[in-house]
Design a protein around this motif. Structure first.
Motif, mmCIF file in Angstrom:
data_model
loop_
_atom_site.group_PDB
_atom_site.id
_atom_site.type_symbol
_atom_site.label_atom_id
_atom_site.label_comp_id
_atom_site.label_asym_id
_atom_site.label_seq_id
_atom_site.Cartn_x
_atom_site.Cartn_y
_atom_site.Cartn_z
ATOM 1 N N ASP A 58 -15.728 -8.807 -6.457
ATOM 2 C CA ASP A 58 -15.612 -9.959 -7.346
ATOM 3 C C ASP A 58 -14.155 -10.021 -7.802
ATOM 4 O O ASP A 58 -13.750 -9.296 -8.716
ATOM 5 C CB ASP A 58 -16.568 -9.798 -8.543
ATOM 6 C CG ASP A 58 -16.474 -11.001 -9.489
ATOM 7 O OD1 ASP A 58 -15.600 -11.865 -9.278
ATOM 8 O OD2 ASP A 58 -17.272 -11.065 -10.448
ATOM 9 N N GLU A 59 -13.382 -10.871 -7.114
ATOM 10 C CA GLU A 59 -11.945 -10.911 -7.410
ATOM 11 C C GLU A 59 -11.669 -11.395 -8.824
ATOM 12 O O GLU A 59 -10.644 -11.059 -9.425
ATOM 13 C CB GLU A 59 -11.231 -11.789 -6.393
ATOM 14 C CG GLU A 59 -10.948 -11.009 -5.127
ATOM 15 C CD GLU A 59 -10.653 -11.897 -3.936
ATOM 16 O OE1 GLU A 59 -10.190 -13.031 -4.131
ATOM 17 O OE2 GLU A 59 -10.901 -11.423 -2.809
ATOM 18 N N ALA A 60 -12.578 -12.198 -9.412
ATOM 19 C CA ALA A 60 -12.348 -12.723 -10.761
ATOM 20 C C ALA A 60 -12.396 -11.595 -11.795
ATOM 21 O O ALA A 60 -11.760 -11.686 -12.849
ATOM 22 C CB ALA A 60 -13.415 -13.765 -11.088
ATOM 23 N N GLU A 61 -13.171 -10.531 -11.493
ATOM 24 C CA GLU A 61 -13.266 -9.419 -12.436
ATOM 25 C C GLU A 61 -13.356 -8.112 -11.655
ATOM 26 O O GLU A 61 -14.454 -7.606 -11.387
ATOM 27 C CB GLU A 61 -14.508 -9.570 -13.335
ATOM 28 C CG GLU A 61 -14.567 -8.510 -14.408
ATOM 29 C CD GLU A 61 -15.838 -8.584 -15.251
ATOM 30 O OE1 GLU A 61 -16.446 -9.664 -15.334
ATOM 31 O OE2 GLU A 61 -16.204 -7.532 -15.810
ATOM 32 N N PRO A 62 -12.189 -7.546 -11.287
ATOM 33 C CA PRO A 62 -12.210 -6.297 -10.521
ATOM 34 C C PRO A 62 -12.954 -5.208 -11.299
ATOM 35 O O PRO A 62 -12.932 -5.202 -12.539
ATOM 36 C CB PRO A 62 -10.728 -5.946 -10.367
ATOM 37 C CG PRO A 62 -9.986 -7.203 -10.632
ATOM 38 C CD PRO A 62 -10.826 -8.013 -11.577
ATOM 39 N N MET A 63 -13.619 -4.312 -10.570
ATOM 40 C CA MET A 63 -14.370 -3.251 -11.246
ATOM 41 C C MET A 63 -13.420 -2.137 -11.698
ATOM 42 O O MET A 63 -12.617 -1.632 -10.891
ATOM 43 C CB MET A 63 -15.426 -2.681 -10.294
ATOM 44 C CG MET A 63 -16.339 -1.680 -10.979
ATOM 45 S SD MET A 63 -17.686 -1.114 -9.922
ATOM 46 C CE MET A 63 -18.720 -2.566 -9.859
ATOM 47 N N ALA A 64 -13.514 -1.752 -12.955
ATOM 48 C CA ALA A 64 -12.694 -0.645 -13.463
ATOM 49 C C ALA A 64 -13.179 0.662 -12.826
ATOM 50 O O ALA A 64 -14.373 0.817 -12.531
ATOM 51 C CB ALA A 64 -12.823 -0.564 -14.983
ATOM 52 N N THR A 67 -15.990 2.208 -14.649
ATOM 53 C CA THR A 67 -17.279 1.544 -14.409
ATOM 54 C C THR A 67 -17.878 2.046 -13.102
ATOM 55 O O THR A 67 -19.076 2.365 -13.020
ATOM 56 C CB THR A 67 -17.081 0.012 -14.327
ATOM 57 O OG1 THR A 67 -16.316 -0.404 -15.454
ATOM 58 C CG2 THR A 67 -18.390 -0.722 -14.259
ATOM 59 N N ARG A 156 -16.840 -3.904 -0.967
ATOM 60 C CA ARG A 156 -15.725 -3.742 -1.908
ATOM 61 C C ARG A 156 -14.938 -2.453 -1.652
ATOM 62 O O ARG A 156 -13.697 -2.466 -1.615
ATOM 63 C CB ARG A 156 -16.263 -3.755 -3.353
ATOM 64 C CG ARG A 156 -15.182 -3.800 -4.423
ATOM 65 C CD ARG A 156 -15.799 -3.784 -5.810
ATOM 66 N NE ARG A 156 -16.578 -2.592 -6.040
ATOM 67 C CZ ARG A 156 -16.072 -1.425 -6.438
ATOM 68 N NH1 ARG A 156 -14.776 -1.315 -6.638
ATOM 69 N NH2 ARG A 156 -16.848 -0.381 -6.609
#
Ligand code: Z5A
Length: 214
Positions: A58-64, A67, A156
């Motif tokens: 999800d490029e709009a909200e990269p996973m930390a 997380t 991903r």
């Protein structure tokens, strides 16, 4: 009743874990051992749902990275409580595609998360429930990525850099070196048949030892 044995397959991209899981399953079947096959992240309905979160980009909200690490252990907690431990306690062997060694390699080696933190989460989530035998299918990163690329769209984590996967490979080899009693390293760059033959050789004494101890 004797507790089941816990066997894991580990390795980088395209190492052949899914392929060789069938070889191990065939060996156990021939030996008349009751077993289940499973995988991580995943293995139960909830853990598979967490896998979906982990692998979707999800490029709009990269996973930390935090997380990602916590989700790996959230999935593992479900898997250990609801599938792995009940099977082992019932005397059923568990054959699993990846486990905490993958977290130490990917989140530890790849992402640079502190190993002490990963080990603390592992102790909390699964205590002494570690594999009895771990086969590391090792091959050069570029070869594995070539094999994986033939399968189509990348998830991903598969979109990571060559350097990331080199760190993952090194972290796996370090773990194998540090736990020689549990790990067996197999050269996975050979043909499927040659790798399968190595797995059968590894399993023969392991199955004999299990019968002797039961
Ligand atoms: N991950 C993580 O970061 N932290 C964790 O704690 C855990 C996992 C548990 C999903 O894992 C991702 O989660 C994974 C690590 C991360 N991410 N990445 N990247 P996975 O195990 O489900 O997905 P995977 O590692 O991407 O699996 P894979 O690429 O499918 O690899 P494989 O199962 O080892 O390979 P395969 O499917 O058996 O074989 C791949 C291809 O090569 C296939 O076309 C085969 O026919 C071919 N193949 C297999 N063996 C051979 C030989 N010997 N010669 C030639 N060709 C071969």
């Amino acid at each position: 009743m004797a507790r089941g044995r816990f066997i894991t397959l580990e390795g980088g991209e395209g190492a052949g874990k899914s392929t060789q899981l069938q070889t191990v399953a065939a060996c156990l079947r021939e030996a008349g051992v009751p077993f289940i096959t499973t995988r991580e992240p995943g293995g139960t309905a909830r853990a598979e749902a967490i896998r979906g979160l982990l692998l979707s980009a999800d490029e709009a909200e990269p996973m930390a990275a935090e997380t990602e690490l916590l989700l790996m252990f959230a999935a593992r907690a479900q898997h250990v409580r609801h599938r792995i431990e009940p099977a082992l306690e019932a005397g059923t062997w568990v054959l699993c595609d990846r486990f905490t060694d993958a977290t130490r390699a990917y989140q530890g080696g790849g992402r640079g998360m502190p190993l002490a933190r990963i080990d603390a989460l592992a102790a909390w989530v699964h205590g002494d429930c570690w594999p009895d035998l771990t086969v590391l299918l090792d091959l050069p990163v570029a070869e594995g990525l070539d094999r994986a690329a033939k399968r189509g769209a990348k998830d991903r984590i598969e979109q990571e850099t060559l350097d990331f996967f080199e760190r993952v490979r090194m972290a796996y080899l370090e773990q194998a070196g540090a736990s020689p009693d549990r790990f067996r390293v197999v050269d996975a760059s050979r043909s499927e048949a040659a790798v399968a033959a190595s797995l059968r050789e590894i399993l023969r004494p392991f199955l004999q030892a299990a019968r002797t101890h039961d």
